[in-house]
Design an enzyme around this catalytic site. Structure first.
Site, PDB file in Angstrom:
ATOM      1  N   LYS A  38      30.898 -30.255  14.027  1.00 32.33           N
ATOM      2  CA  LYS A  38      30.126 -31.161  13.174  1.00 32.33           C
ATOM      3  C   LYS A  38      28.973 -31.748  13.972  1.00 32.33           C
ATOM      4  O   LYS A  38      29.167 -32.261  15.077  1.00 32.33           O
ATOM      5  CB  LYS A  38      31.011 -32.298  12.647  1.00 32.33           C
ATOM      6  CG  LYS A  38      30.242 -33.270  11.747  1.00 32.33           C
ATOM      7  CD  LYS A  38      31.182 -34.225  11.046  1.00 32.33           C
ATOM      8  CE  LYS A  38      31.406 -35.523  11.759  1.00 32.33           C
ATOM      9  NZ  LYS A  38      30.259 -36.446  11.762  1.00 32.33           N
ATOM     10  N   ASP A  65      26.285 -33.102   9.112  1.00 30.31           N
ATOM     11  CA  ASP A  65      26.670 -34.363   8.453  1.00 30.31           C
ATOM     12  C   ASP A  65      25.430 -35.239   8.299  1.00 30.31           C
ATOM     13  O   ASP A  65      25.234 -36.186   9.058  1.00 30.31           O
ATOM     14  CB  ASP A  65      27.747 -35.055   9.296  1.00 30.31           C
ATOM     15  CG  ASP A  65      28.392 -36.222   8.585  1.00 30.31           C
ATOM     16  OD1 ASP A  65      28.156 -36.397   7.367  1.00 30.31           O
ATOM     17  OD2 ASP A  65      29.140 -36.964   9.244  1.00 30.31           O
ATOM     18  N   LYS A  67      24.448 -36.664   5.279  1.00 21.55           N
ATOM     19  CA  LYS A  67      24.602 -37.649   4.190  1.00 21.55           C
ATOM     20  C   LYS A  67      23.283 -37.848   3.435  1.00 21.55           C
ATOM     21  O   LYS A  67      22.731 -38.931   3.360  1.00 21.55           O
ATOM     22  CB  LYS A  67      25.121 -38.979   4.740  1.00 21.55           C
ATOM     23  CG  LYS A  67      26.506 -38.854   5.362  1.00 21.55           C
ATOM     24  CD  LYS A  67      27.063 -40.214   5.727  1.00 21.55           C
ATOM     25  CE  LYS A  67      28.471 -40.128   6.290  1.00 21.55           C
ATOM     26  NZ  LYS A  67      28.547 -39.521   7.646  1.00 21.55           N
ATOM     27  N   ASP A  70      18.235 -38.685  -1.993  1.00 20.71           N
ATOM     28  CA  ASP A  70      16.812 -38.901  -2.280  1.00 20.71           C
ATOM     29  C   ASP A  70      16.598 -38.444  -3.724  1.00 20.71           C
ATOM     30  O   ASP A  70      17.576 -38.159  -4.431  1.00 20.71           O
ATOM     31  CB  ASP A  70      15.958 -38.083  -1.288  1.00 20.71           C
ATOM     32  CG  ASP A  70      14.578 -38.700  -1.062  1.00 20.71           C
ATOM     33  OD1 ASP A  70      13.919 -39.052  -2.064  1.00 20.71           O
ATOM     34  OD2 ASP A  70      14.160 -38.834   0.098  1.00 20.71           O
ATOM     35  N   THR A 119      33.531 -45.353   4.516  1.00 18.79           N
ATOM     36  CA  THR A 119      34.810 -46.018   4.821  1.00 18.79           C
ATOM     37  C   THR A 119      34.618 -47.355   5.525  1.00 18.79           C
ATOM     38  O   THR A 119      35.565 -48.116   5.656  1.00 18.79           O
ATOM     39  CB  THR A 119      35.723 -45.113   5.677  1.00 18.79           C
ATOM     40  OG1 THR A 119      34.947 -44.603   6.746  1.00 18.79           O
ATOM     41  CG2 THR A 119      36.292 -43.984   4.857  1.00 18.79           C
ATOM     42  N   ARG A 210      36.293 -38.270  19.326  1.00 16.20           N
ATOM     43  CA  ARG A 210      36.655 -38.780  20.655  1.00 16.20           C
ATOM     44  C   ARG A 210      37.955 -38.253  21.246  1.00 16.20           C
ATOM     45  O   ARG A 210      38.009 -38.030  22.461  1.00 16.20           O
ATOM     46  CB  ARG A 210      36.619 -40.312  20.638  1.00 16.20           C
ATOM     47  CG  ARG A 210      35.177 -40.820  20.621  1.00 16.20           C
ATOM     48  CD  ARG A 210      35.068 -42.244  20.159  1.00 16.20           C
ATOM     49  NE  ARG A 210      35.365 -42.360  18.729  1.00 16.20           N
ATOM     50  CZ  ARG A 210      35.334 -43.510  18.066  1.00 16.20           C
ATOM     51  NH1 ARG A 210      35.037 -44.629  18.692  1.00 16.20           N
ATOM     52  NH2 ARG A 210      35.605 -43.520  16.776  1.00 16.20           N
TER      53      ARG A 210
HETATM   54  O1  C5P Z   1      35.550 -40.001  17.388  1.00 12.76           O
HETATM   55  P1  C5P Z   1      36.151 -39.907  16.013  1.00 12.76           P
HETATM   56  O2  C5P Z   1      37.291 -38.912  15.935  1.00 12.76           O
HETATM   57  O3  C5P Z   1      36.492 -41.253  15.446  1.00 12.76           O
HETATM   58  O4  C5P Z   1      34.969 -39.278  15.153  1.00 12.76           O
HETATM   59  C1  C5P Z   1      35.052 -39.144  13.778  1.00 12.76           C
HETATM   60  C2  C5P Z   1      33.808 -38.518  13.242  1.00 12.76           C
HETATM   61  O5  C5P Z   1      33.877 -38.561  11.830  1.00 12.76           O
HETATM   62  C3  C5P Z   1      32.523 -39.241  13.618  1.00 12.76           C
HETATM   63  O6  C5P Z   1      31.494 -38.251  13.711  1.00 12.76           O
HETATM   64  C4  C5P Z   1      32.279 -40.167  12.469  1.00 12.76           C
HETATM   65  O7  C5P Z   1      30.921 -40.449  12.270  1.00 12.76           O
HETATM   66  C5  C5P Z   1      32.805 -39.337  11.302  1.00 12.76           C
HETATM   67  N1  C5P Z   1      33.206 -40.103  10.143  1.00 12.76           N
HETATM   68  C6  C5P Z   1      34.152 -41.112  10.185  1.00 12.76           C
HETATM   69  N2  C5P Z   1      34.502 -41.765   9.049  1.00 12.76           N
HETATM   70  C7  C5P Z   1      33.937 -41.429   7.895  1.00 12.76           C
HETATM   71  C8  C5P Z   1      32.989 -40.418   7.829  1.00 12.76           C
HETATM   72  C9  C5P Z   1      32.642 -39.769   8.986  1.00 12.76           C
HETATM   73  O8  C5P Z   1      34.702 -41.405  11.222  1.00 12.76           O
HETATM   74  N3  C5P Z   1      34.318 -42.048   6.820  1.00 12.76           N
END
Ligand code: C5P
Length: 234
Positions: A38, A65, A67, A70, A119, A210
């Site tokens: 992603k 991603d 999002k 427009d 979220t 992460r």
């Molecule tokens: O590091 P982590 O596992 O928390 O990363 C989650 C990924 O999913 C990040 O790129 C974050 O921007 C994305 N994301 C999220 N919650 C959402 C939509 C996207 O954590 N509701």
């Protein structure tokens, strides 16, 4: 599980890194253990767009991603450009005009995912933004609109996955971030689930950042998650 997806493809690694060099170094470390990446705002706007085509040329799938939201004409033009890059998934905000334009412009290969309500928003945030609905009602209404407009999938937290999969038909797939293998750092995520619980809740694809990006051995971390997904599916 209703969708026929290769187990490894169900893990999407979020390349939340500040440079293409750092992303390439991680991709090299992960090797064959990861097939789906992603790319979000951070890397895309740091010169990451050419990486979409490069990864696609190497047989990897890419979730862009962005999002998007427009006027329909602009969304359609943007979606056509993304489709040409060879991306597999693209996110748009779940507004009817935006979703309709994206679906019409996506072509054969690109799948469009709708983001229902971010979220990080709670009921008070929605009301402050002028909405009368609560989060759960707006998520449900938008998921139904997405389905009616031919959107391919929904991005939702693993906690929402069960409710969303009951709302929409089985042909839509669910993509869930906020995944934490047992024992890993939670970071700033509030509503988290382990990979196996997310699969059991109906998630088709898991987005993990992460826990892999910051692991001392990212490849081992990715392989452990793929193995956990396989066990959960069995
Ligand atoms: O590091 P982590 O596992 O928390 O990363 C989650 C990924 O999913 C990040 O790129 C974050 O921007 C994305 N994301 C999220 N919650 C959402 C939509 C996207 O954590 N509701």
């Amino acid at each position: 599980m209703t969708h026929d997806i290769a187990t490894r493809d169900r893990l999407i690694v979020a390349l939340d890194l500040s440079s293409v060099e750092a992303a390439e170094a991680l991709i090299a470390k992960l090797g064959d253990s990861v097939s789906f990446y992603k790319i979000g705002y951070q890397l895309a706007y740091a010169g990451g767009f050419p990486l979409v085509e490069k990864l696609a040329d190497r047989g990897k799938k890419v979730f862009l991603d962005l999002k998007m939201h427009d006027i329909g004409n602009t969304v359609a033009a943007g979606v056509r450009s993304v489709a040409k890059m060879g991306a597999s998934f693209l996110t748009v905000h779940a507004y009817p005009q935006t979703m309709q334009a994206a679906v019409e412009a996506r072509g054969d290969k690109l799948k469009i995912l709708a983001v229902t309500v971010l979220t990080s928003y709670d009921d008070d945030d929605l009301h402050a933004a002028g909405y009368r609905l609560d989060v759960s009602d707006l998520v449900e209404a938008r998921a139904l609109q997405a389905e009616a407009l031919g959107i391919d999938g929904i991005v939702c937290s693993a906690e929402e996955a069960e409710a969303v999969s009951e709302t929409v038909g089985a042909e839509m797939f669910l993509v869930t971030p906020g995944i934490r293998p047992a024992g890993s750092n939670v970071g700033d995520q509030k509503r988290i689930m382990t990979p196996s619980r997310a699969i059991a809740a109906g998630a088709d694809y898991l987005v993990v950042g992460r826990p892999i990006v910051e692991a001392s051995d990212p490849k081992a971390a990715a392989e452990a998650i793929v193995a956990e997904i396989a066990t959960a599916l069995a």
